[in-house]
Design a protein around this motif. Structure first.
Motif, PDB file in Angstrom:
ATOM      1  N   LEU A   1      -5.805   3.826  -1.858  1.00 55.16           N
ATOM      2  CA  LEU A   1      -5.447   2.407  -1.870  1.00 55.16           C
ATOM      3  C   LEU A   1      -5.065   1.921  -3.268  1.00 55.16           C
ATOM      4  O   LEU A   1      -4.124   1.139  -3.410  1.00 55.16           O
ATOM      5  CB  LEU A   1      -6.597   1.569  -1.315  1.00 55.16           C
ATOM      6  N   LEU A   2      -5.763   2.415  -4.287  1.00 58.85           N
ATOM      7  CA  LEU A   2      -5.460   1.950  -5.651  1.00 58.85           C
ATOM      8  C   LEU A   2      -4.046   2.361  -6.046  1.00 58.85           C
ATOM      9  O   LEU A   2      -3.302   1.570  -6.646  1.00 58.85           O
ATOM     10  CB  LEU A   2      -6.467   2.527  -6.635  1.00 58.85           C
ATOM     11  N   ASN A   3      -3.694   3.589  -5.693  1.00 59.86           N
ATOM     12  CA  ASN A   3      -2.325   4.038  -5.977  1.00 59.86           C
ATOM     13  C   ASN A   3      -1.305   3.149  -5.296  1.00 59.86           C
ATOM     14  O   ASN A   3      -0.303   2.756  -5.888  1.00 59.86           O
ATOM     15  CB  ASN A   3      -2.128   5.474  -5.469  1.00 59.86           C
ATOM     16  N   PHE A   4      -1.575   2.852  -4.002  1.00 59.40           N
ATOM     17  CA  PHE A   4      -0.660   1.997  -3.229  1.00 59.40           C
ATOM     18  C   PHE A   4      -0.503   0.639  -3.904  1.00 59.40           C
ATOM     19  O   PHE A   4       0.610   0.126  -4.079  1.00 59.40           O
ATOM     20  CB  PHE A   4      -1.196   1.848  -1.799  1.00 59.40           C
ATOM     21  N   ALA A   5      -1.640   0.045  -4.300  1.00 60.24           N
ATOM     22  CA  ALA A   5      -1.604  -1.291  -4.903  1.00 60.24           C
ATOM     23  C   ALA A   5      -0.892  -1.254  -6.256  1.00 60.24           C
ATOM     24  O   ALA A   5      -0.153  -2.172  -6.605  1.00 60.24           O
ATOM     25  CB  ALA A   5      -3.013  -1.832  -5.048  1.00 60.24           C
ATOM     26  N   ASN A   6      -1.107  -0.172  -7.009  1.00 64.21           N
ATOM     27  CA  ASN A   6      -0.436  -0.066  -8.314  1.00 64.21           C
ATOM     28  C   ASN A   6       1.065   0.091  -8.161  1.00 64.21           C
ATOM     29  O   ASN A   6       1.850  -0.465  -8.934  1.00 64.21           O
ATOM     30  CB  ASN A   6      -0.994   1.138  -9.076  1.00 64.21           C
ATOM     31  N   LYS A   7       1.442   0.897  -7.163  1.00 64.94           N
ATOM     32  CA  LYS A   7       2.871   1.164  -6.960  1.00 64.94           C
ATOM     33  C   LYS A   7       3.601  -0.049  -6.423  1.00 64.94           C
ATOM     34  O   LYS A   7       4.802  -0.215  -6.647  1.00 64.94           O
ATOM     35  CB  LYS A   7       3.034   2.320  -5.969  1.00 64.94           C
ATOM     36  N   ASN A   8       2.905  -0.882  -5.647  1.00 61.87           N
ATOM     37  CA  ASN A   8       3.548  -2.039  -5.016  1.00 61.87           C
ATOM     38  C   ASN A   8       2.885  -3.329  -5.485  1.00 61.87           C
ATOM     39  O   ASN A   8       2.129  -3.954  -4.737  1.00 61.87           O
ATOM     40  CB  ASN A   8       3.467  -1.929  -3.492  1.00 61.87           C
ATOM     41  N   PRO A   9       3.190  -3.742  -6.702  1.00 61.47           N
ATOM     42  CA  PRO A   9       2.505  -4.937  -7.213  1.00 61.47           C
ATOM     43  C   PRO A   9       2.912  -6.210  -6.470  1.00 61.47           C
ATOM     44  O   PRO A   9       2.196  -7.211  -6.543  1.00 61.47           O
ATOM     45  CB  PRO A   9       2.948  -4.986  -8.681  1.00 61.47           C
ATOM     46  N   GLU A  10       4.045  -6.163  -5.731  1.00 63.70           N
ATOM     47  CA  GLU A  10       4.504  -7.370  -5.042  1.00 63.70           C
ATOM     48  C   GLU A  10       3.765  -7.595  -3.728  1.00 63.70           C
ATOM     49  O   GLU A  10       3.910  -8.641  -3.114  1.00 63.70           O
ATOM     50  CB  GLU A  10       6.020  -7.311  -4.814  1.00 63.70           C
ATOM     51  N   VAL A  11       2.988  -6.609  -3.294  1.00 68.95           N
ATOM     52  CA  VAL A  11       2.238  -6.748  -2.046  1.00 68.95           C
ATOM     53  C   VAL A  11       0.785  -7.079  -2.375  1.00 68.95           C
ATOM     54  O   VAL A  11       0.149  -6.382  -3.168  1.00 68.95           O
ATOM     55  CB  VAL A  11       2.301  -5.445  -1.218  1.00 68.95           C
ATOM     56  N   VAL A  12       0.276  -8.135  -1.756  1.00 73.72           N
ATOM     57  CA  VAL A  12      -1.124  -8.507  -1.941  1.00 73.72           C
ATOM     58  C   VAL A  12      -1.960  -7.727  -0.938  1.00 73.72           C
ATOM     59  O   VAL A  12      -1.657  -7.740   0.249  1.00 73.72           O
ATOM     60  CB  VAL A  12      -1.331 -10.016  -1.721  1.00 73.72           C
ATOM     61  N   VAL A  13      -2.969  -7.028  -1.377  1.00 72.35           N
ATOM     62  CA  VAL A  13      -3.796  -6.230  -0.474  1.00 72.35           C
ATOM     63  C   VAL A  13      -5.191  -6.840  -0.402  1.00 72.35           C
ATOM     64  O   VAL A  13      -5.810  -7.114  -1.427  1.00 72.35           O
ATOM     65  CB  VAL A  13      -3.887  -4.762  -0.961  1.00 72.35           C
TER      66      VAL A  13
END
Lengths: 178, 187
Positions: free
Chosen positions: B54-66
């Motif tokens: 999940l951290l990788n996903f959030a880092n890669k996609n800063p425009e998406v709020v998780v």
């Protein structure tokens, strides 16, 4: 929709009027041909859900030619709905009563029985002879080619043409010309 | 009144919100909520995903709020919210970590919620035809404009073989021509 697009739509879906001469033509084969024009199958824009069928005027339906002995053998069935209301009419009888009926039924039966069939039939105009109202004939802009060639009868040639025609053989001296 | 509308997929065309991707790309996925249970086995895959990916996903996609939403003894769910107001709920009961990653990738790359829809065309073009749509008058023989109807010549079927009468007539004409030519030679 802009003005240009609207005109484009009218042009694409414009209904064309065709004329078809039924003289000496098999009505059942003709029906398969006419149905394509009536339903619009001959158009590249055809889709069962768009209304792109054309009008067809059929002339000389009195002179249709049934194959084989079908004038005597083909039977048209009708039932009034009452007991004993069934009637069987031979093709020649039906043709005598209404010379447009055989062709009309042939076209009707050549199409699938869906809701569109009655509306498609409204676009078919059959006339027993060549007397078409001028307001209908004025719409016509295309002729559908016949499926069979119409041979020319001897009495349709002029006297000059008959006399000019090359003689192949000499009649024997004892040949009796009637 | 009852309808069968719910039985059929809604037909749609491919669209792009305000020419997305021409010049710049705006990710249409705005918010994603991962709902899961901390104990239950059906959430195992989503828990693993959260732990490792999940951290990788959030880092890669800063425009998406998780968001993460743990909830006791209820099935795992991914809720996605899009820029156009659509929201989409994906039930990921017993899904593995890889499957969750695939679902999230789908949600991230979609332009909205396309559930229950069917694409009428798999392509889109702003210019469907250069020569213009077909009309009954395209490719039409101009000679027909002057023809009188009904017309015997236009009614005749095409590609018919010559009749014996016509062939005989032609032979005769040829013969006559050759005779005329011979007689002129003699003179």
């Amino acid at each position: 929709m802009s003005v240009l697009k609207r005109v484009q739509q009218w042009a694409t879906f414009a209904r064309i009027w065709h004329v078809y001469d039924a003289t000496w033509q098999n009505p059942f084969q003709s029906a398969e041909l006419l149905k394509k024009y009536l339903m619009g199958i001959h158009k590249p824009i055809y889709h069962p859900m768009n209304d792109c069928g054309d009008h067809v005027i059929v002339i000389n339906s009195l002179d249709i030619a049934l194959p084989g002995n079908e004038w005597a053998k083909r039977v048209y069935f009708h039932h009034t709905g009452y007991p004993g209301g069934a009637t069987w009419t031979l093709a020649w009888e039906l043709h005598r009563k209404d010379p447009t009926m055989i062709l009309k039924k042939a076209v009707y039966n050549s199409m699938d029985g869906n809701l569109q069939r009655r509306y498609t039939m409204e676009r078919l105009h059959i006339f027993p002879d060549g007397n078409v109202p001028p307001e209908l004939m004025g719409n016509v802009s295309n002729q559908i080619r016949q499926i069979r060639p119409m041979p020319k009868r001897l009495d349709h040639y002029t006297k000059e043409e008959v006399e000019k025609f090359p003689k192949i053989i000499d009649y024997p001296k004892d040949y009796i010309l009637r | 009144m009852t309808t069968n509308k719910s039985l059929f997929l809604i037909p749609k065309f491919i669209t792009t919100p305000s020419q997305n991707g021409v010049g710049r790309y705006v990710c249409q996925l705005q918010r994603v909520v991962l709902k899961f249970c901390k104990n239950h086995g059906s959430s195992r895959g989503i828990r693993e995903f959260i732990e490792y990916d999940l951290l990788n996903f959030a880092n890669k996609n800063p425009e998406v709020v998780v968001y993460l939403k743990p909830r006791r003894h209820r099935g795992p769910v991914i809720k996605a919210e899009y820029l156009n107001g659509d929201d989409q709920i994906v039930f990921c009961h017993n899904n593995t970590r890889e499957e969750i990653a695939k679902w999230l990738n789908l949600l991230r790359t979609q332009s909205g919620n396309h559930d229950g829809t069917r694409l009428r065309k798999l392509w889109h073009t702003d210019y469907p035809s250069i020569q213009g749509p077909w009309t009954p008058y395209t490719f039409r023989d101009p000679a027909l404009n002057l023809a009188e109807f009904p017309n015997e010549e236009l009614s005749r079927p095409l590609d018919q073989p010559k009749t014996a009468t016509e062939e005989l007539d032609e032979l005769f004409k040829k013969q006559q021509e050759s005779e005329v030519a011979e007689s002129s030679e003699v003179k």
